[in-house]
Design a protein around this motif. Sequence first.
Motif, mmCIF file in Angstrom:
data_model
loop_
_atom_site.group_PDB
_atom_site.id
_atom_site.type_symbol
_atom_site.label_atom_id
_atom_site.label_comp_id
_atom_site.label_asym_id
_atom_site.label_seq_id
_atom_site.Cartn_x
_atom_site.Cartn_y
_atom_site.Cartn_z
ATOM 1 N N GLU A 72 0.844 -1.210 0.000
ATOM 2 C CA GLU A 72 0.000 0.000 0.000
ATOM 3 C C GLU A 72 0.876 1.257 0.000
ATOM 4 O OE1 GLU A 72 -2.035 -1.231 3.480
ATOM 5 O OE2 GLU A 72 -3.411 -2.545 2.360
ATOM 6 N N GLY A 73 1.991 1.189 0.707
ATOM 7 C CA GLY A 73 2.914 2.332 0.723
ATOM 8 C C GLY A 73 3.513 2.591 -0.653
ATOM 9 N N LEU A 74 3.850 1.520 -1.348
ATOM 10 C CA LEU A 74 4.402 1.691 -2.705
ATOM 11 C C LEU A 74 3.346 2.272 -3.644
ATOM 12 C CD1 LEU A 74 6.417 -1.666 -3.040
ATOM 13 C CD2 LEU A 74 7.379 0.644 -2.898
ATOM 14 N N LEU A 75 2.110 1.753 -3.553
ATOM 15 C CA LEU A 75 1.048 2.272 -4.432
ATOM 16 C C LEU A 75 0.798 3.756 -4.145
ATOM 17 C CD1 LEU A 75 -1.445 -0.752 -4.193
ATOM 18 C CD2 LEU A 75 -0.003 -0.159 -6.153
ATOM 19 N N GLN A 76 0.716 4.092 -2.869
ATOM 20 C CA GLN A 76 0.473 5.506 -2.526
ATOM 21 C C GLN A 76 1.627 6.393 -2.957
ATOM 22 O OE1 GLN A 76 -0.430 4.817 1.662
ATOM 23 N NE2 GLN A 76 -2.476 5.636 1.319
ATOM 24 N N THR A 77 2.842 5.883 -2.820
ATOM 25 C CA THR A 77 4.002 6.676 -3.242
ATOM 26 C C THR A 77 3.939 6.948 -4.741
ATOM 27 O OG1 THR A 77 5.328 5.691 -1.485
ATOM 28 C CG2 THR A 77 6.533 6.743 -3.286
ATOM 29 N N LEU A 78 3.622 5.924 -5.507
ATOM 30 C CA LEU A 78 3.569 6.099 -6.976
ATOM 31 C C LEU A 78 2.506 7.132 -7.352
ATOM 32 C CD1 LEU A 78 4.024 2.346 -7.944
ATOM 33 C CD2 LEU A 78 5.634 4.210 -8.452
ATOM 34 N N VAL A 79 1.346 7.078 -6.686
ATOM 35 C CA VAL A 79 0.285 8.044 -6.982
ATOM 36 C C VAL A 79 0.738 9.451 -6.590
ATOM 37 C CG1 VAL A 79 -2.072 8.757 -6.365
ATOM 38 C CG2 VAL A 79 -1.566 6.333 -6.762
ATOM 39 N N GLU A 80 1.376 9.534 -5.421
ATOM 40 C CA GLU A 80 1.788 10.842 -4.895
ATOM 41 C C GLU A 80 2.864 11.522 -5.748
ATOM 42 O OE1 GLU A 80 2.004 11.115 -0.436
ATOM 43 O OE2 GLU A 80 4.142 11.247 -0.909
ATOM 44 N N ILE A 81 3.834 10.751 -6.213
ATOM 45 C CA ILE A 81 4.959 11.365 -6.934
ATOM 46 C C ILE A 81 4.672 11.571 -8.417
ATOM 47 C CG2 ILE A 81 6.711 10.471 -5.351
ATOM 48 C CD1 ILE A 81 7.405 8.313 -7.401
ATOM 49 N N ALA A 82 3.611 10.936 -8.929
ATOM 50 C CA ALA A 82 3.392 10.940 -10.384
ATOM 51 C C ALA A 82 3.446 12.347 -11.001
ATOM 52 C CB ALA A 82 2.075 10.241 -10.720
ATOM 53 N N PRO A 83 2.749 13.349 -10.427
ATOM 54 C CA PRO A 83 2.786 14.667 -11.083
ATOM 55 C C PRO A 83 4.204 15.246 -11.164
ATOM 56 C CG PRO A 83 1.028 14.580 -9.430
ATOM 57 C CD PRO A 83 1.843 13.338 -9.266
ATOM 58 N N GLN A 84 5.010 15.047 -10.115
ATOM 59 C CA GLN A 84 6.384 15.586 -10.156
ATOM 60 C C GLN A 84 7.274 14.771 -11.090
ATOM 61 O OE1 GLN A 84 6.270 15.030 -5.949
ATOM 62 N NE2 GLN A 84 4.377 16.041 -6.536
ATOM 63 N N VAL A 85 7.023 13.473 -11.142
ATOM 64 C CA VAL A 85 7.819 12.628 -12.041
ATOM 65 C C VAL A 85 7.624 13.075 -13.491
ATOM 66 C CG1 VAL A 85 7.884 10.305 -13.060
ATOM 67 C CG2 VAL A 85 7.972 10.570 -10.577
ATOM 68 N N LEU A 86 6.392 13.453 -13.809
ATOM 69 C CA LEU A 86 6.077 13.763 -15.210
ATOM 70 C C LEU A 86 6.437 15.182 -15.631
ATOM 71 C CD1 LEU A 86 2.754 11.800 -15.788
ATOM 72 C CD2 LEU A 86 5.103 11.138 -16.301
ATOM 73 N N THR A 87 6.894 16.016 -14.699
ATOM 74 C CA THR A 87 7.345 17.342 -15.133
ATOM 75 C C THR A 87 8.711 17.184 -15.799
ATOM 76 O OG1 THR A 87 8.426 17.765 -13.030
ATOM 77 C CG2 THR A 87 6.182 18.603 -13.268
ATOM 78 N N PRO A 88 9.004 18.014 -16.796
ATOM 79 C CA PRO A 88 10.305 17.861 -17.463
ATOM 80 C C PRO A 88 11.482 18.319 -16.603
ATOM 81 C CG PRO A 88 8.944 19.548 -18.549
ATOM 82 C CD PRO A 88 8.160 19.043 -17.390
ATOM 83 N N ASP A 89 11.196 18.931 -15.439
ATOM 84 C CA ASP A 89 12.308 19.423 -14.589
ATOM 85 C C ASP A 89 13.167 18.251 -14.135
ATOM 86 O OD1 ASP A 89 10.422 21.363 -14.682
ATOM 87 O OD2 ASP A 89 9.893 21.272 -12.551
ATOM 88 N N GLU A 90 14.395 18.593 -13.791
ATOM 89 C CA GLU A 90 15.292 17.576 -13.260
ATOM 90 C C GLU A 90 15.027 17.446 -11.760
ATOM 91 O OE1 GLU A 90 19.253 18.373 -14.650
ATOM 92 O OE2 GLU A 90 18.661 17.892 -16.707
ATOM 93 N N ASN A 91 13.895 16.809 -11.419
ATOM 94 C CA ASN A 91 13.461 16.698 -10.029
ATOM 95 C C ASN A 91 14.057 15.421 -9.439
ATOM 96 O OD1 ASN A 91 12.049 16.173 -7.655
ATOM 97 N ND2 ASN A 91 10.220 17.230 -8.384
ATOM 98 N N TYR A 92 15.211 15.575 -8.806
ATOM 99 C CA TYR A 92 15.954 14.407 -8.317
ATOM 100 C C TYR A 92 15.123 13.585 -7.341
ATOM 101 C CZ TYR A 92 19.485 11.418 -6.289
ATOM 102 O OH TYR A 92 20.176 10.310 -5.870
ATOM 103 N N GLU A 93 14.481 14.248 -6.382
ATOM 104 C CA GLU A 93 13.768 13.486 -5.346
ATOM 105 C C GLU A 93 12.635 12.656 -5.938
ATOM 106 O OE1 GLU A 93 15.144 13.067 -2.617
ATOM 107 O OE2 GLU A 93 16.546 14.743 -2.659
ATOM 108 N N ALA A 94 11.891 13.257 -6.863
ATOM 109 C CA ALA A 94 10.784 12.504 -7.474
ATOM 110 C C ALA A 94 11.318 11.298 -8.241
ATOM 111 C CB ALA A 94 9.980 13.411 -8.397
ATOM 112 N N ARG A 95 12.404 11.508 -9.006
ATOM 113 C CA ARG A 95 12.959 10.400 -9.800
ATOM 114 C C ARG A 95 13.568 9.330 -8.890
ATOM 115 N NH1 ARG A 95 13.326 12.345 -15.158
ATOM 116 N NH2 ARG A 95 11.573 13.791 -15.317
ATOM 117 N N ALA A 96 14.172 9.774 -7.776
ATOM 118 C CA ALA A 96 14.763 8.807 -6.839
ATOM 119 C C ALA A 96 13.656 7.950 -6.218
ATOM 120 C CB ALA A 96 15.550 9.538 -5.752
#
Length: 385
Positions: free
Chosen positions: A216-240
């Motif tokens: 459940e933690g992994l699923l929630q993490t994926l949902v939570e980070i998705a918007p930052q992951v998809l920005t073209p910025d070099e967002n290290y924390e989201a990608r990590a």
Amino acid sequence: MLNFELHNPTRIVFGRETIGRINELVPSGARALVLYGGESARRNGVLGQVHEALGSRVVFEFGGIEPNPSFETLMGAVEMVRDKKLDFLLAVGGGSVIDGAKFVAAAAAYDGDPWRIMETHGAAVTQAVPFGAVLTLPATGSEMNRGAVITRKSTQAKLVFSSPHVYPRFSILDPTMTYTLPSRQLANGLVDAFTHVMEQYLTYPVDARVQDRISEGLLQTLVEIAPQVLTPDENYEARANLMWSATLALNGLIAAGVPEDWSTHMIGHELTALHGIEHARTLATVLPAAMLVRRDAKRARLLQYAERVWNITEGSEAERIDAAIAATRGFFESLGVPTHLRDYGVGAEHIDAVIAQLEAHGMTALGERQGVTLDVSRRILEASL
Ligand code: NZQ
Ligand code: ZN
């Protein structure tokens, strides 16, 4: 909780500027083969960094491993390993290159027809050439598991093999390697990792509380980070966070002691083989349909998923399950990933051929209780249209 054994020998080296560690991780006298895909690894400089780290070792290259790696292509690398007497492989890429390296590692050390490796789903493998990986695409979890999916183009067969001999010796996970990924591949990675968790979570309860909560933690993490992951910025924390979630989603940890489904993946593999739909995109069409068709068998888990992942607590059981399925579909769509087969030009007239391939590959009793017969797969495909 069910009985289990857990033995994962892959060493993970995670973080910025970790590629140089290859120098310590690859034996100093190794004769190495660097495997890669198209041109992305050269263009973004990863390949150059890998060569630098390998220093004065004898190094050959094998490029051109395609997405959904083919037996036909990989046999070229097997020949190279044998001809040049190479003794260490280094995969630089996403799931396709790492899976390809696993096949090459097993096939180069195999005496006999290498397709037997796939026909026996890995049981024929008794040894493999050692290998490591540099991950450039977080999605499959191949960097820390013992599975690989290989396609034989001539027969349109996309089959899985698994063997304890093909765990990577090490994997370098540097989130900055994802900066050059197109948003389409990042979205695919989110969907693939999400579905891996679902295949091991959305089954039936066995009171495995730790595994449930990690899932459940992994699923929630994926949902939570998705918007930052998809920005073209070099967002290290989201990608990590994406990279580590995708690895943990399929490295054996959350599978320990719980039933597993995998029918969405097996149906998805046939769709890729027959229609060329990217792996994650097949999952986005099949998973919501499978949840719908199998809602009775999965009732308890669907309700737990609804409450703990999506905070859905209002309404009747049927309403909560409907809302959880809609939330899953909505999540995939929010990433720009379509959830209907018609979006790929696949219609009712194509279902017979998919069923025939499932039958030809022995996929006739799938799922956590082997209840996904060809008839159930047909209903899932119909619901995916
Ligand atoms: O070929 P190049 O030029 O490198 O481009 C690749 C490829 O076109 C590109 N890419 C990778 N890293 C990049 C990049 N582009 C820019 N910057 C980067 N850093 O991405 C494209 C897709 O790569 P691929 O490796 O095919 O994607 P993915 O990691 O999603 O792997 C998919 C394969 O893994 C299998 C799938 O079936 C499919 O064949 N799976 C393997 C699993 C396993 N071993 O455990 C489990 C999974 O369920 C899955 O079935
Ligand atoms: Zn997958």
